[in-house]
Write a protein that holds these residues in place. Structure first.
Motif, PDB file in Angstrom:
ATOM      1  N   LYS A  67       2.870  -7.684   0.454  1.00  0.00           N
ATOM      2  CA  LYS A  67       2.829  -6.329  -0.099  1.00  0.00           C
ATOM      3  C   LYS A  67       1.639  -5.604   0.525  1.00  0.00           C
ATOM      4  O   LYS A  67       0.541  -6.164   0.606  1.00  0.00           O
ATOM      5  CB  LYS A  67       2.675  -6.413  -1.614  1.00  0.00           C
ATOM      6  CG  LYS A  67       2.885  -5.137  -2.341  1.00  0.00           C
ATOM      7  CD  LYS A  67       2.919  -5.411  -3.842  1.00  0.00           C
ATOM      8  CE  LYS A  67       3.444  -4.181  -4.540  1.00  0.00           C
ATOM      9  NZ  LYS A  67       3.827  -4.445  -5.901  1.00  0.00           N
ATOM     10  N   PHE A  68       1.852  -4.367   0.967  1.00  0.00           N
ATOM     11  CA  PHE A  68       0.763  -3.604   1.566  1.00  0.00           C
ATOM     12  C   PHE A  68      -0.339  -3.343   0.552  1.00  0.00           C
ATOM     13  O   PHE A  68      -0.079  -3.065  -0.620  1.00  0.00           O
ATOM     14  CB  PHE A  68       1.271  -2.275   2.121  1.00  0.00           C
ATOM     15  CG  PHE A  68       1.865  -2.370   3.497  1.00  0.00           C
ATOM     16  CD1 PHE A  68       1.917  -3.554   4.202  1.00  0.00           C
ATOM     17  CD2 PHE A  68       2.365  -1.240   4.104  1.00  0.00           C
ATOM     18  CE1 PHE A  68       2.451  -3.631   5.470  1.00  0.00           C
ATOM     19  CE2 PHE A  68       2.904  -1.297   5.380  1.00  0.00           C
ATOM     20  CZ  PHE A  68       2.951  -2.495   6.066  1.00  0.00           C
ATOM     21  N   SER A  69      -1.567  -3.389   1.037  1.00  0.00           N
ATOM     22  CA  SER A  69      -2.737  -3.122   0.203  1.00  0.00           C
ATOM     23  C   SER A  69      -2.835  -1.624  -0.093  1.00  0.00           C
ATOM     24  O   SER A  69      -2.206  -0.793   0.568  1.00  0.00           O
ATOM     25  CB  SER A  69      -4.003  -3.580   0.927  1.00  0.00           C
ATOM     26  OG  SER A  69      -4.210  -2.774   2.081  1.00  0.00           O
ATOM     27  N   SER A  70      -3.655  -1.285  -1.073  1.00  0.00           N
ATOM     28  CA  SER A  70      -3.853   0.128  -1.412  1.00  0.00           C
ATOM     29  C   SER A  70      -4.477   0.887  -0.245  1.00  0.00           C
ATOM     30  O   SER A  70      -4.152   2.053  -0.015  1.00  0.00           O
ATOM     31  CB  SER A  70      -4.697   0.267  -2.672  1.00  0.00           C
ATOM     32  OG  SER A  70      -5.943  -0.364  -2.500  1.00  0.00           O
ATOM     33  N   SER A  71      -5.345   0.245   0.535  1.00  0.00           N
ATOM     34  CA  SER A  71      -5.944   0.930   1.684  1.00  0.00           C
ATOM     35  C   SER A  71      -4.913   1.197   2.783  1.00  0.00           C
ATOM     36  O   SER A  71      -4.943   2.246   3.429  1.00  0.00           O
ATOM     37  CB  SER A  71      -7.136   0.145   2.233  1.00  0.00           C
ATOM     38  OG  SER A  71      -6.734  -1.113   2.709  1.00  0.00           O
ATOM     39  N   GLU A  72      -3.986   0.268   2.983  1.00  0.00           N
ATOM     40  CA  GLU A  72      -2.927   0.491   3.978  1.00  0.00           C
ATOM     41  C   GLU A  72      -2.004   1.616   3.509  1.00  0.00           C
ATOM     42  O   GLU A  72      -1.603   2.475   4.302  1.00  0.00           O
ATOM     43  CB  GLU A  72      -2.137  -0.798   4.213  1.00  0.00           C
ATOM     44  CG  GLU A  72      -1.219  -0.765   5.413  1.00  0.00           C
ATOM     45  CD  GLU A  72      -1.949  -0.704   6.741  1.00  0.00           C
ATOM     46  OE1 GLU A  72      -1.341  -0.184   7.709  1.00  0.00           O
ATOM     47  OE2 GLU A  72      -3.091  -1.147   6.859  1.00  0.00           O
ATOM     48  N   LEU A  73      -1.665   1.632   2.222  1.00  0.00           N
ATOM     49  CA  LEU A  73      -0.838   2.713   1.677  1.00  0.00           C
ATOM     50  C   LEU A  73      -1.566   4.062   1.778  1.00  0.00           C
ATOM     51  O   LEU A  73      -0.939   5.082   2.074  1.00  0.00           O
ATOM     52  CB  LEU A  73      -0.464   2.431   0.225  1.00  0.00           C
ATOM     53  CG  LEU A  73       0.589   1.340   0.018  1.00  0.00           C
ATOM     54  CD1 LEU A  73       0.716   0.995  -1.451  1.00  0.00           C
ATOM     55  CD2 LEU A  73       1.923   1.761   0.598  1.00  0.00           C
TER      56      LEU A  73
END
Length: 186
Positions: A67-73
């Motif tokens: 799952k993508f991290s909040s920073s990647e999102l």
């Protein structure tokens, strides 16, 4: 697939690829959740010595959900357009063969970034070659390792987001001794 519930619109985009293939996908700026299921390839089977001394089976590749991290999102949400990622699926390692001084099975192959042409850096996730059978008598050679499957964010400095390892190749059979199963990716 598009679902509208209580005037809230959700879109589910499903992408898949087959072993040995790669695909570039763009994640839209509106994305709020990005999840990938990734599986590494199995290792090849070890070669048989004869009908009673069999080669070991190949190990299983790692399977996982990323799952993508909040920073990647955050990066995706603040881009001027869809953010591109590369999905790559590895292939199974080749099986070992029976014979005196036989080559081991080839490792499975996966996507190569082609950025290491002038350096010693390895930028692919290919499986390793299986060991050769012995020079005397007849024995089976080792199976090749399975290739990894990956998610890569391309660019000047490519970023490997997720890697699911490939399984180990099975050991070759010898006189009165069967080969051992290849290790599972962990």
């Amino acid at each position: 697939i598009e679902n509208i519930t209580n005037e809230i619109q959700t879109t589910t985009l499903i992408e898949s690829i087959t072993a040995g293939a790669s695909k570039r996908v763009g994640i839209p700026t509106e994305a709020v959740d990005v999840t990938f299921s990734v599986s590494g390839a199995a290792g090849g089977e070890g070669g048989n010595e004869d009908r009673s001394s069999l080669g070991g089976s190949g190990g299983r590749g790692k399977t996982g959900e990323f799952k993508f991290s909040s920073s990647e999102l955050f990066t995706i949400n603040n881009a001027s357009g869809p953010t591109e990622y590369i999905l790559a699926a590895g292939t199974k390692g080749s099986d070992g063969i029976t014979g005196t001084s036989s080559n081991g099975g080839s490792g499975g192959y996966s996507f190569d970034l082609d950025t290491a042409a002038t350096s010693n850096r390895n930028d692919s996730a290919n499986g390793g070659k299986g060991g050769n059978s012995g020079p005397g008598g007849i024995s089976g050679s080792g199976g090749g390792g399975g290739a990894s499957s990956t998610i890569i964010k391309p660019g000047l400095m490519p970023k490997w987001i997720a890697v699911a390892g490939g399984g180990g190749g099975g050991g070759g059979g010898s006189k009165d001794a069967s080969g051992v199963r290849g290790g599972n990716a962990s």
